[in-house]
Scaffold this active site. Structure first.
Site, PDB file in Angstrom:
ATOM      1  N   GLU A 210      -7.138   4.724   7.478  1.00  0.00           N
ATOM      2  CA  GLU A 210      -6.865   6.146   7.198  1.00  0.00           C
ATOM      3  C   GLU A 210      -8.041   6.782   6.457  1.00  0.00           C
ATOM      4  O   GLU A 210      -8.359   7.953   6.680  1.00  0.00           O
ATOM      5  CB  GLU A 210      -5.546   6.270   6.417  1.00  0.00           C
TER       6      GLU A 210
ATOM      7  N   SER B  20       2.774  -2.533  10.310  1.00  0.00           N
ATOM      8  CA  SER B  20       4.207  -2.672  10.564  1.00  0.00           C
ATOM      9  C   SER B  20       4.764  -4.051  10.199  1.00  0.00           C
ATOM     10  O   SER B  20       5.606  -4.600  10.914  1.00  0.00           O
ATOM     11  CB  SER B  20       4.551  -2.317  12.020  1.00  0.00           C
TER      12      SER B  20
ATOM     13  N   GLU C 127      -6.087  -5.030  10.079  1.00  0.00           N
ATOM     14  CA  GLU C 127      -5.038  -4.049  10.354  1.00  0.00           C
ATOM     15  C   GLU C 127      -5.324  -3.317  11.668  1.00  0.00           C
ATOM     16  O   GLU C 127      -6.100  -2.343  11.685  1.00  0.00           O
ATOM     17  CB  GLU C 127      -4.971  -3.019   9.221  1.00  0.00           C
TER      18      GLU C 127
ATOM     19  N   ASN D  56       0.866  -1.182   0.000  1.00  0.00           N
ATOM     20  CA  ASN D  56       0.000   0.000   0.000  1.00  0.00           C
ATOM     21  C   ASN D  56       0.903   1.231   0.000  1.00  0.00           C
ATOM     22  O   ASN D  56       1.465   1.589   1.032  1.00  0.00           O
ATOM     23  CB  ASN D  56      -0.898  -0.047   1.250  1.00  0.00           C
ATOM     24  N   TRP D  57       1.041   1.818  -1.175  1.00  0.00           N
ATOM     25  CA  TRP D  57       1.974   2.958  -1.293  1.00  0.00           C
ATOM     26  C   TRP D  57       1.423   4.226  -0.652  1.00  0.00           C
ATOM     27  O   TRP D  57       2.143   5.189  -0.470  1.00  0.00           O
ATOM     28  CB  TRP D  57       2.304   3.215  -2.771  1.00  0.00           C
ATOM     29  N   LYS D  58       0.117   4.249  -0.378  1.00  0.00           N
ATOM     30  CA  LYS D  58      -0.532   5.450   0.181  1.00  0.00           C
ATOM     31  C   LYS D  58      -0.228   6.660  -0.702  1.00  0.00           C
ATOM     32  O   LYS D  58      -0.143   6.521  -1.917  1.00  0.00           O
ATOM     33  CB  LYS D  58      -0.106   5.655   1.640  1.00  0.00           C
TER      34      LYS D  58
ATOM     35  N   GLY E 245       2.010   1.921  10.843  1.00  0.00           N
ATOM     36  CA  GLY E 245       2.991   3.002  10.760  1.00  0.00           C
ATOM     37  C   GLY E 245       3.690   3.307  12.074  1.00  0.00           C
ATOM     38  O   GLY E 245       4.390   4.312  12.196  1.00  0.00           O
TER      39      GLY E 245
ATOM     40  N   HIS F 262      -9.785   1.168   4.454  1.00  0.00           N
ATOM     41  CA  HIS F 262      -8.523   1.393   5.168  1.00  0.00           C
ATOM     42  C   HIS F 262      -8.767   2.363   6.329  1.00  0.00           C
ATOM     43  O   HIS F 262      -9.541   3.307   6.197  1.00  0.00           O
ATOM     44  CB  HIS F 262      -7.453   1.939   4.218  1.00  0.00           C
TER      45      HIS F 262
HETATM   46  P1  PGA Z   1       2.413   0.005   7.725  1.00  0.00           P
HETATM   47  O1  PGA Z   1       0.988   0.309   7.035  1.00  0.00           O
HETATM   48  O2  PGA Z   1       2.926  -1.256   7.124  1.00  0.00           O
HETATM   49  O3  PGA Z   1       3.257   1.199   7.393  1.00  0.00           O
HETATM   50  O4  PGA Z   1       2.157  -0.130   9.192  1.00  0.00           O
HETATM   51  C1  PGA Z   1       0.084  -0.712   6.760  1.00  0.00           C
HETATM   52  C2  PGA Z   1      -1.153  -0.147   6.107  1.00  0.00           C
HETATM   53  O5  PGA Z   1      -1.602   0.940   6.482  1.00  0.00           O
HETATM   54  O6  PGA Z   1      -1.718  -0.770   5.195  1.00  0.00           O
END
Ligand code: PGA
Length: 251
Positions: free
Chosen positions: A98, A214, A168, A10-12, A174, A96
């Site tokens: 976010e 993570s 998640e 997931n490059w966001k 993160g 997600h």
């Molecule tokens: P992360 O993010 O691996 O940086 O914790 C995972 C995600 O949000 O899909």
């Protein structure tokens, strides 16, 4: 086990087109386990260019990171499921944390998005997971159950073949602090049981459940070794080609 092993990056909101090109090249050129499906969830702006970069032989599929719940209309700035389908993007990530937090996407809206995405012919990586307060209160399994019941479980059993679930925990995203393999396994087994109760054993056994939060080169193996963890949704570490390939090859 007949479930698909999947590692999705997931490059966001990261990388310029040039950086994305380089990163995708590092992944497609690397020696990767053939058993593992690699998916890259990239910014909308990158999809067209990366489709040209990634050959069919490379076994890498692209995903969008979200989509709207309608196919067209006066929704400035939005991208619809049918637009993605018309570009032959196979997957879209929905739910997600976010998006839930910053774009106020709730379970009801996600039910609409799931419906629209599947109707357009997309496959969905559907995210769920609890925050730290809920984890501390010990109600994490119930929280995830409500997320699934109010959105994903609106679908029919026959549609579940187009769904990948990503668990998640928000406290692990993160933060550098992943869930322990035992914590991941506990939740994945609980989700599989929910699937079994709703859709029966066949669907439960066939649905891939990814862990996200993570995932790194140095913890992926332990996490993927858990019986109900079928792969990962990887944020930060997916921006490093070498580490992402290491994660893919951790199975
Ligand atoms: P992360 O993010 O691996 O940086 O914790 C995972 C995600 O949000 O899909």
């Amino acid at each position: 086990m007949n479930r698909r092993q999947i590692v999705a990056g997931n490059w966001k909101m990261n990388t310029t087109i040039a950086e994305g090109f380089t990163l995708a090249g590092q992944i497609t050129d690397a020696h990767r386990s053939k058993e593992v499906l690699t998916i890259l969830a990239v910014p909308f702006t990158h999809i067209f260019a990366l489709q040209k970069k990634i050959s069919a032989r490379s076994k890498v599929l692209l995903a969008a990171q979200t989509c709207h719940h309608k196919n067209s209309g006066a929704y400035t700035g939005e991208i619809s499921p049918s637009m993605l389908a018309s570009m032959k993007v196979p997957y879209v990530v929905l739910g997600h944390s976010e998006r839930r937090e910053y774009n106020h996407e709730n379970n009801n809206l996600l039910a609409l998005k799931l419906r629209a995405a599947l109707d357009a012919g997309l496959k969905v990586i559907f995210c769920c997971g609890e925050g730290l307060d809920i984890r501390k209160a010990g109600t994490h399994v119930h929280h995830v159950k409500v997320q699934l019941v109010e959105s994903l479980f609106q679908l029919e059993a026959r549609e579940m073949k187009n769904i990948v679930i990503a668990y998640e925990p928000i406290w692990a995203i993160g933060t550098g602090e992943s869930a322990s393999p035992a914590q991941a396994q506990e939740m994945h087994a609980a989700i599989r049981l929910m699937l079994q109760k709703k859709y029966g054993k066949r669907v439960a056994e066939a649905t891939s459940i990814l862990y996200g939060g993570s995932v790194k080169g140095n913890n992926a193996k332990e996490l993927f070794n858990q019986p109900d963890v079928d792969g990962g949704l990887v944020g930060g570490a997916s921006l490093n080609g070498e580490e992402f390939v290491q994660i893919i090859n951790s199975f």
